[in-house]
Design an enzyme around this catalytic site. Structure first.
Site, mmCIF file in Angstrom:
data_model
loop_
_atom_site.group_PDB
_atom_site.id
_atom_site.type_symbol
_atom_site.label_atom_id
_atom_site.label_comp_id
_atom_site.label_asym_id
_atom_site.label_seq_id
_atom_site.Cartn_x
_atom_site.Cartn_y
_atom_site.Cartn_z
ATOM 1 N N THR A 146 27.313 37.868 8.831
ATOM 2 C CA THR A 146 25.861 37.715 8.962
ATOM 3 C C THR A 146 25.338 38.107 10.339
ATOM 4 O OG1 THR A 146 26.179 35.370 9.485
ATOM 5 C CG2 THR A 146 25.745 35.937 7.181
ATOM 6 N N VAL A 204 25.578 28.575 4.575
ATOM 7 C CA VAL A 204 26.599 28.315 5.592
ATOM 8 C C VAL A 204 27.692 29.369 5.415
ATOM 9 C CG1 VAL A 204 28.356 26.742 6.465
ATOM 10 C CG2 VAL A 204 26.161 25.831 5.698
ATOM 11 N N GLU A 205 28.009 30.063 6.498
ATOM 12 C CA GLU A 205 29.039 31.113 6.485
ATOM 13 C C GLU A 205 30.350 30.497 6.968
ATOM 14 O OE1 GLU A 205 29.323 35.701 8.084
ATOM 15 O OE2 GLU A 205 28.439 34.199 9.406
ATOM 16 N N ILE A 206 31.347 30.486 6.106
ATOM 17 C CA ILE A 206 32.655 29.936 6.455
ATOM 18 C C ILE A 206 33.576 31.088 6.844
ATOM 19 C CG2 ILE A 206 34.652 28.666 5.589
ATOM 20 C CD1 ILE A 206 32.767 27.192 3.702
ATOM 21 N N HIS A 264 29.591 28.322 10.140
ATOM 22 C CA HIS A 264 28.423 28.888 10.829
ATOM 23 C C HIS A 264 27.126 28.530 10.093
ATOM 24 C CE1 HIS A 264 25.994 32.756 11.861
ATOM 25 N NE2 HIS A 264 25.640 31.749 12.635
#
Length: 436
Positions: free
Chosen positions: A212, A174-176, A163
């Site tokens: 998030t 960056v959200e994994i 994301h």
């Protein structure tokens, strides 16, 4: 200092990466969807030397996506931040196309199409047909659960959430997201990719909205709740900025697009069925998007008007949809609004810990500040709770819940920690990171 120096450095070195998995050098990536998000992803990849295939439904749309990178390169060259030769090399790495056959040879696919389950399933199948067994598939969804999206995949163990945040070229996070079947190998490969494009990764477990979007959404929603109560929009946004947020909640909603908020709400309603609870502001949001075509900053009209020449201003017609009852704010109201906005986000972050969505306080705090601009002076929502003290924070939440509703009710985890005199940083440490 802890969050923006120590934790940021640790996460930026890949502290959440599983051990025992060989380094994965991503050399070619296919990006599905050439809108603003997909175009931004292709640009940062090219800047990192990664060959990028940018796919959309029409060649015109794909070319427009590459145009985003061309504009950024032209600007950098004109300002002396990049040589013309370097700019040409960067742009040569981006291939705009409609042909899924060009996905072949990719080490990774990043899907960045509309927040629609059926559309995402369609492009997943088309892209996977071209992928090697070693490649991974990442969805840039901001809200839809990864486990559900992976049902369209023939290799759910290689399906993961990646994301990004908009604008991609400026946002450092960056959200994994780990689906129920996502492997540790896919996680390691994703972290290697994120580090190569010079972003900071945080790792979270699957949930609607993940970490998030879920917490950021509460900031925007609380602003809408206040507007539905009759508090003047200008007061809401002015206090929102005064808390340390980059924008007020209504401005922020305009920035991310009102139609996106509406689509997310519709998909959530569809998925949850009878469990979906409609808020008072929902019909107003629908009217603005569907009937009035007010989509936010992107089309120059949302909660604010955005004239071509001149400063933005609150749309006068807003008061007809949500009548204003409170036009002046005394010190008590300002403090109440400030507390509501911060506590609403923080209590949601605590719920994410209770549900196992996020397990590392460092990632929760860094993710909040880098991802949606949570007031940096607090150190992040988890540091803020620890700083206030669990007992005092729970008491504050209970008071807000009694006055404004159950959305402020503290989870059992918070009450338990308050009784034991614990903090998040003492209870949840790096040792628990392996749980993700």
């Amino acid at each position: 200092i802890r969050t923006l120096f120590l934790s940021l450095q640790e996460l930026g070195k890949g502290s959440g990466r599983p051990t025992g998995v060989p380094h994965y050098d991503v050399k070619k990536v296919a990006v599905l969807g050439a809108g603003m998000m997909g175009a931004g992803i292709a640009y940062v990849q090219a800047m990192a030397g990664i060959e990028s295939v940018l796919i959309d439904q029409t060649q015109e749309a794909a070319d427009k996506g590459k145009g985003y990178a061309e504009a950024l390169v032209k600007k950098a060259v004109s300002r002396g931040k990049m040589t013309a030769e370097k700019g040409e090399k960067v742009l040569a790495l981006i291939t705009p196309t409609t042909d899924y056959a060009l996905v072949k040879g990719s080490d990774l696919v990043v899907e960045a199409v509309f927040e629609n389950r059926e559309v995402k399933a369609d492009v997943t199948k088309k892209a996977e047909a071209q992928l090697a067994d070693t490649a991974i598939f990442g969805s840039n969804t901001s809200t839809l659960p990864i486990t559900g999206l992976s049902k369209a995949s023939v290799r759910p163990e290689s399906f993961i959430g990646i994301h990004f945040f908009s604008p991609v070229d400026k946002m450092g996070l960056v959200e994994i997201i780990m689906g129920e079947q996502t492997s540790q190998e896919a996680l390691a490969k994703s972290i290697d990719y994120v580090l190569k494009i010079k972003k900071t990764p945080i790792v979270v477990n699957d949930s609607r909205g993940f970490y998030t979007s879920r917490c950021f959404g509460t900031f925007v929603q609380e602003g809408l709740e206040m507007m539905a109560e009759g508090i003047a929009p200008a007061i809401i946004d002015n206090v929102g900025r005064a808390t340390g947020m980059p924008r007020g909640p209504l401005e922020m909603n305009d920035d991310v697009a009102l139609d996106l908020s509406y689509k997310i709400g519709e998909q959530t309603k569809k998925d949850l069925g009878d469990k979906y609870e409609e808020r008072p502001f929902a019909p107003v949001l629908e009217k603005m998007v569907v009937e009035l075509g007010r989509l936010g900053r992107k089309n120059g009209k949302g909660f604010y008007d955005y004239p071509e020449n001149g400063q933005k201003r609150i749309w006068p017609g807003l008061s007809d949809l949500m009548p204003v009852k409170t036009k002046d704010a005394d010190a008590a109201l300002i403090e109440e609004i400030r507390t509501r906005l911060l506590y609403r986000q923080a209590v949601e972050a605590a719920r994410c810990f209770e549900e196992g969505v996020i397990v590392d306080p460092r990632e929760a705090d860094v993710g909040a500040i880098l991802g949606w601009g949570f007031a940096p002076w607090t150190g992040g929502p988890i540091s803020m709770i620890d700083g206030i003290g669990l007992k005092a924070f729970v008491e504050g939440c209970d008071a807000l819940a009694q006055k404004f509703g159950t959305r402020f009710t503290p989870p059992k985890l918070l009450r338990e920690m308050a009784e034991k005199g614990e903090t998040f940083y003492s209870r949840f440490g790096v040792k628990t990171k392996a749980a993700a």
